[in-house]
Design a protein around this motif. Sequence first.
Motif, PDB file in Angstrom:
ATOM      1  N   LEU A 191       8.397  -4.040 -11.801  1.00 46.24           N
ATOM      2  CA  LEU A 191       7.238  -3.173 -11.576  1.00 46.24           C
ATOM      3  C   LEU A 191       7.279  -2.555 -10.180  1.00 46.24           C
ATOM      4  CD1 LEU A 191       4.232  -5.151 -13.136  1.00 46.24           C
ATOM      5  CD2 LEU A 191       5.166  -2.982 -13.910  1.00 46.24           C
ATOM      6  N   PHE A 192       7.451  -3.409  -9.179  1.00 47.12           N
ATOM      7  CA  PHE A 192       7.432  -2.913  -7.806  1.00 47.12           C
ATOM      8  C   PHE A 192       8.653  -2.043  -7.510  1.00 47.12           C
ATOM      9  CE2 PHE A 192       4.741  -6.786  -7.228  1.00 47.12           C
ATOM     10  CZ  PHE A 192       3.591  -6.125  -6.854  1.00 47.12           C
ATOM     11  N   SER A 193       9.786  -2.357  -8.112  1.00 49.82           N
ATOM     12  CA  SER A 193      11.007  -1.588  -7.852  1.00 49.82           C
ATOM     13  C   SER A 193      10.922  -0.168  -8.398  1.00 49.82           C
ATOM     14  CB  SER A 193      12.219  -2.298  -8.479  1.00 49.82           C
ATOM     15  OG  SER A 193      12.405  -3.572  -7.882  1.00 49.82           O
ATOM     16  N   SER A 194      10.038   0.046  -9.376  1.00 48.33           N
ATOM     17  CA  SER A 194       9.944   1.376  -9.996  1.00 48.33           C
ATOM     18  C   SER A 194       8.933   2.290  -9.302  1.00 48.33           C
ATOM     19  CB  SER A 194       9.545   1.230 -11.471  1.00 48.33           C
ATOM     20  OG  SER A 194       8.231   0.683 -11.578  1.00 48.33           O
ATOM     21  N   LEU A 195       8.216   1.776  -8.318  1.00 46.64           N
ATOM     22  CA  LEU A 195       7.149   2.568  -7.700  1.00 46.64           C
ATOM     23  C   LEU A 195       7.699   3.641  -6.762  1.00 46.64           C
ATOM     24  CD1 LEU A 195       4.468  -0.151  -6.791  1.00 46.64           C
ATOM     25  CD2 LEU A 195       4.713   1.172  -8.889  1.00 46.64           C
ATOM     26  N   ARG A 196       6.993   4.756  -6.728  1.00 49.15           N
ATOM     27  CA  ARG A 196       7.191   5.800  -5.727  1.00 49.15           C
ATOM     28  C   ARG A 196       5.785   6.146  -5.232  1.00 49.15           C
ATOM     29  NH1 ARG A 196      11.325   4.039  -6.616  1.00 49.15           N
ATOM     30  NH2 ARG A 196      13.359   5.026  -6.936  1.00 49.15           N
ATOM     31  N   ILE A 197       5.465   5.745  -4.020  1.00 48.97           N
ATOM     32  CA  ILE A 197       4.080   5.802  -3.545  1.00 48.97           C
ATOM     33  C   ILE A 197       3.905   6.944  -2.548  1.00 48.97           C
ATOM     34  CG2 ILE A 197       2.242   4.521  -2.384  1.00 48.97           C
ATOM     35  CD1 ILE A 197       3.641   1.940  -3.255  1.00 48.97           C
ATOM     36  N   PRO A 198       3.155   7.999  -2.916  1.00 48.98           N
ATOM     37  CA  PRO A 198       2.912   9.104  -1.981  1.00 48.98           C
ATOM     38  C   PRO A 198       2.139   8.618  -0.753  1.00 48.98           C
ATOM     39  CG  PRO A 198       2.359   9.739  -4.230  1.00 48.98           C
ATOM     40  CD  PRO A 198       2.566   8.249  -4.238  1.00 48.98           C
ATOM     41  N   LEU A 199       2.437   9.212   0.369  1.00 51.50           N
ATOM     42  CA  LEU A 199       1.768   8.861   1.611  1.00 51.50           C
ATOM     43  C   LEU A 199       0.264   9.083   1.458  1.00 51.50           C
ATOM     44  CD1 LEU A 199       2.484   7.981   4.541  1.00 51.50           C
ATOM     45  CD2 LEU A 199       2.354  10.399   5.167  1.00 51.50           C
ATOM     46  N   GLY A 200      -0.517   8.066   1.805  1.00 54.23           N
ATOM     47  CA  GLY A 200      -1.971   8.167   1.736  1.00 54.23           C
ATOM     48  C   GLY A 200      -2.568   7.682   0.439  1.00 54.23           C
ATOM     49  N   GLU A 201      -1.747   7.413  -0.584  1.00 53.45           N
ATOM     50  CA  GLU A 201      -2.265   6.987  -1.878  1.00 53.45           C
ATOM     51  C   GLU A 201      -2.042   5.490  -2.080  1.00 53.45           C
ATOM     52  OE1 GLU A 201      -1.213   9.327  -5.242  1.00 53.45           O
ATOM     53  OE2 GLU A 201      -1.326  11.223  -4.150  1.00 53.45           O
ATOM     54  N   GLY A 202      -2.973   4.890  -2.823  1.00 52.90           N
ATOM     55  CA  GLY A 202      -2.846   3.477  -3.119  1.00 52.90           C
ATOM     56  C   GLY A 202      -2.981   2.626  -1.879  1.00 52.90           C
ATOM     57  N   LEU A 203      -2.570   1.378  -2.017  1.00 49.69           N
ATOM     58  CA  LEU A 203      -2.724   0.404  -0.945  1.00 49.69           C
ATOM     59  C   LEU A 203      -1.681   0.613   0.157  1.00 49.69           C
ATOM     60  CD1 LEU A 203      -3.968  -3.063  -1.304  1.00 49.69           C
ATOM     61  CD2 LEU A 203      -1.661  -2.992  -0.419  1.00 49.69           C
ATOM     62  N   SER A 204      -0.418   0.620  -0.218  1.00 49.67           N
ATOM     63  CA  SER A 204       0.648   0.775   0.779  1.00 49.67           C
ATOM     64  C   SER A 204       0.650   2.174   1.387  1.00 49.67           C
ATOM     65  CB  SER A 204       2.010   0.481   0.140  1.00 49.67           C
ATOM     66  OG  SER A 204       2.054  -0.855  -0.334  1.00 49.67           O
ATOM     67  N   GLY A 205       0.305   3.191   0.566  1.00 49.05           N
ATOM     68  CA  GLY A 205       0.241   4.559   1.084  1.00 49.05           C
ATOM     69  C   GLY A 205      -0.840   4.713   2.143  1.00 49.05           C
ATOM     70  N   TRP A 206      -1.982   4.018   1.954  1.00 52.88           N
ATOM     71  CA  TRP A 206      -3.050   4.053   2.949  1.00 52.88           C
ATOM     72  C   TRP A 206      -2.588   3.391   4.251  1.00 52.88           C
ATOM     73  CZ3 TRP A 206      -5.814   0.549   5.820  1.00 52.88           C
ATOM     74  CH2 TRP A 206      -6.995   0.999   6.413  1.00 52.88           C
ATOM     75  N   VAL A 207      -1.919   2.243   4.129  1.00 53.74           N
ATOM     76  CA  VAL A 207      -1.412   1.533   5.305  1.00 53.74           C
ATOM     77  C   VAL A 207      -0.454   2.432   6.084  1.00 53.74           C
ATOM     78  CG1 VAL A 207       0.017  -0.409   6.064  1.00 53.74           C
ATOM     79  CG2 VAL A 207      -1.731  -0.755   4.315  1.00 53.74           C
ATOM     80  N   ALA A 208       0.438   3.127   5.366  1.00 54.67           N
ATOM     81  CA  ALA A 208       1.416   3.990   6.026  1.00 54.67           C
ATOM     82  C   ALA A 208       0.749   5.170   6.719  1.00 54.67           C
ATOM     83  CB  ALA A 208       2.438   4.486   5.006  1.00 54.67           C
ATOM     84  N   GLN A 209      -0.240   5.751   6.076  1.00 56.57           N
ATOM     85  CA  GLN A 209      -0.879   6.936   6.646  1.00 56.57           C
ATOM     86  C   GLN A 209      -1.753   6.593   7.850  1.00 56.57           C
ATOM     87  OE1 GLN A 209      -4.125   9.045   4.463  1.00 56.57           O
ATOM     88  NE2 GLN A 209      -2.793  10.828   4.660  1.00 56.57           N
ATOM     89  N   ASN A 210      -2.451   5.457   7.789  1.00 57.97           N
ATOM     90  CA  ASN A 210      -3.413   5.122   8.836  1.00 57.97           C
ATOM     91  C   ASN A 210      -2.872   4.144   9.875  1.00 57.97           C
ATOM     92  OD1 ASN A 210      -6.040   6.481   7.888  1.00 57.97           O
ATOM     93  ND2 ASN A 210      -5.319   5.440   6.043  1.00 57.97           N
ATOM     94  N   HIS A 211      -1.640   3.634   9.633  1.00 60.86           N
ATOM     95  CA  HIS A 211      -1.022   2.694  10.581  1.00 60.86           C
ATOM     96  C   HIS A 211      -1.922   1.484  10.826  1.00 60.86           C
ATOM     97  CE1 HIS A 211       2.109   5.690  11.717  1.00 60.86           C
ATOM     98  NE2 HIS A 211       1.141   6.541  11.424  1.00 60.86           N
ATOM     99  N   LYS A 212      -2.567   1.032   9.762  1.00 61.71           N
ATOM    100  CA  LYS A 212      -3.447  -0.126   9.836  1.00 61.71           C
ATOM    101  C   LYS A 212      -3.099  -1.093   8.716  1.00 61.71           C
ATOM    102  CE  LYS A 212      -7.389   2.390  11.780  1.00 61.71           C
ATOM    103  NZ  LYS A 212      -7.481   1.651  13.047  1.00 61.71           N
ATOM    104  N   ALA A 213      -3.325  -2.379   8.969  1.00 60.54           N
ATOM    105  CA  ALA A 213      -3.032  -3.398   7.962  1.00 60.54           C
ATOM    106  C   ALA A 213      -4.200  -3.540   6.990  1.00 60.54           C
ATOM    107  CB  ALA A 213      -2.758  -4.735   8.635  1.00 60.54           C
ATOM    108  N   ILE A 214      -3.915  -4.108   5.807  1.00 57.44           N
ATOM    109  CA  ILE A 214      -4.949  -4.414   4.815  1.00 57.44           C
ATOM    110  C   ILE A 214      -4.819  -5.877   4.427  1.00 57.44           C
ATOM    111  CG2 ILE A 214      -5.470  -4.159   2.360  1.00 57.44           C
ATOM    112  CD1 ILE A 214      -5.525  -1.263   2.636  1.00 57.44           C
TER     113      ILE A 214
END
Length: 643
Positions: free
Chosen positions: A538-561
């Motif tokens: 499941l995780f290997s198939s993901l392509r997460i746009p910047l700012g979307e979802g959980l990891s995308g939010w972390v990447a865009q805002n440079h903050k941990a969740i």
Amino acid sequence: MSSVRTIGARVFIAALTLAACASLGFASLHWQSSDPVKFACYLIAALLASSLKVTLPGIEGTLSVNFLFTLLGILELSLPETLSIGLASTLGQFYWRPARKLKLVQLVFNLSQVTACSATAYGAYWLVATYVLGRPGPLALLAAAVTHFAFNTGAMSTIIGLTEDKKIYKVWTDIYLWSFPYYMVGAAAAGLVQFLNLRIGWQSSLLVLPPIYLMYRSYRLYLGKLETEKRHVEQVSHIHLRTIEALALAIEAKDENTGEHLQRVRVYAMELAKELGLSEDETEALRAASVLHDIGKLAVPEHIISKPGKLTPEEFEKMKTHPIVGAEILERVHFPYPVVPIVRAHHEKWDGSGYPFGLSGEQIPIGARILTAVDCLDALASDRQYRRALPLDEAMAIVKSEAGTSFDPRVVEILSRRYVELEKLAHEQPFEAPSRLSTDIKVERGLAPDAGFAETQVNVERPVAPVNTGARLDIALASSRQIAEIVRLSGSAIGVDDVFALLSLRMKSLVPHASIAAYCLEGDVLVPRFVSGENMQLFSSLRIPLGEGLSGWVAQNHKAILNGNPSVEPGYLNDPKKYSTLRSALAVPLEGKSRLVAVLALYRAVQDAFSPEDLRLVEAISAELGSAIEQAARPKAAGASGR
């Protein structure tokens, strides 16, 4: 409800038609005319007067001065002659230069209404003249005029209210009440004609034509003024509507996921307002507030609004300001209805545990009580940054369980009874997405800001978490430095995958987890570079746009969740064949010297499984990891060749 009102309108028309037929039947059996010439002159004059008509404000209807000849008929003619004049002048009013084509049912209603109205006014006159006064007189004429006004305007208001789903009394006061003085003037004119008839002869009644024209001109001038005022009100209302749309667009620019949500909330709220019998001002205020209640979020940092996880106490304190800020913004608009109190109170709870002021029960405006319940229901049944949508029935069950604590029990009772119907109605409404603001456009002009550019800081030492939090933190810091040292000394021998493998080994003993994933930033997309544990595919198939979802939010805002919901990762559970038992996630950004290089995410099956100490440990071990990954990812130099 509309079907019930339609049935009511049909019953009303049928009853009126029966009354008119009975009146005509009685009149035809007792036909008499003491002076046919006089009757003919009155009839012709009434037909001429019927062309002097004005359009009523707010409806597709006209008003003529021919009621004056009905009053003259009551004074001077028999009942059959009076009814004939009323019917003839009504036909003239509707077929002389008609503004629109009249439907058969409308013609039947108007003829029946005029006939029944004339017969009732005739009966009122002779009832008062015979049994109250003992003879005809001005008071009997006054009774006939008031009866004619009440019956005529009451019947018209009733049929408009039933067919257009409006309050009958409201229709009567807005459209017809103003005409009462003109009925009194008409009664005075009819009394004057009768007086002249007794002194000079009935031919003097022809002198009433100039006053009739003056009445008509007075109608026109008055209604022209009303129409001007109405246009002004509509212009003001249009300005307020455009203001609402502009403010709603501002909300959309802040949070692009609110458009359809706001429309559904508006549809739900308007239907509940009808059932609860809110006034027109309360309804209009609720209509505006259903779109604008979150306008205060413009003052809340974007990373808090879009955060796909639970808010920290500090973040929630900031979020709690949005009802007050929203009310302060809208106070400057000067709405003609009470929008501000609804916006200010839309997070208050029935038991007083809400914010910002802890209002309870009836202290909370009814519009806010409606809005908070329907807003919660639709929010639960919609996808959010921090969780997937719940089934509508399950969402309604949650709202119902909060009746009497969070929500007004009366509102919840109606909502639980009609939510399926309202959801269908909301989906039937065409959704027009507002035009998007140019938030993503690149402006080519402008060399530098007036104050100049800030100097780019490089090689700034990152703060390291304090080492006095225990042995685990010491181990984490040591692991981080060890991995970085291995990468530095190995040169081209260590790659990014090797760094993540080393990291995974260290993490197993430090922070319990079921899965670990490292997403590297490639352009504007996070791509899984290393995955281990449950749901690897499941995780290997993901392509997460910047700012979307959980990891995308972390990447865009440079903050941990901490303890986010794994299911919100884009594409994670889109395939119905996929199933995940993971319930919580811990994700941190991995920063290089000049940019973010990856997001590290840990997952567990238990909800809220990670502790703040776990977060500190992961942040500590990742403090130097970003630079190590950045170094490992650099293109390798060609092998030494002695050149």
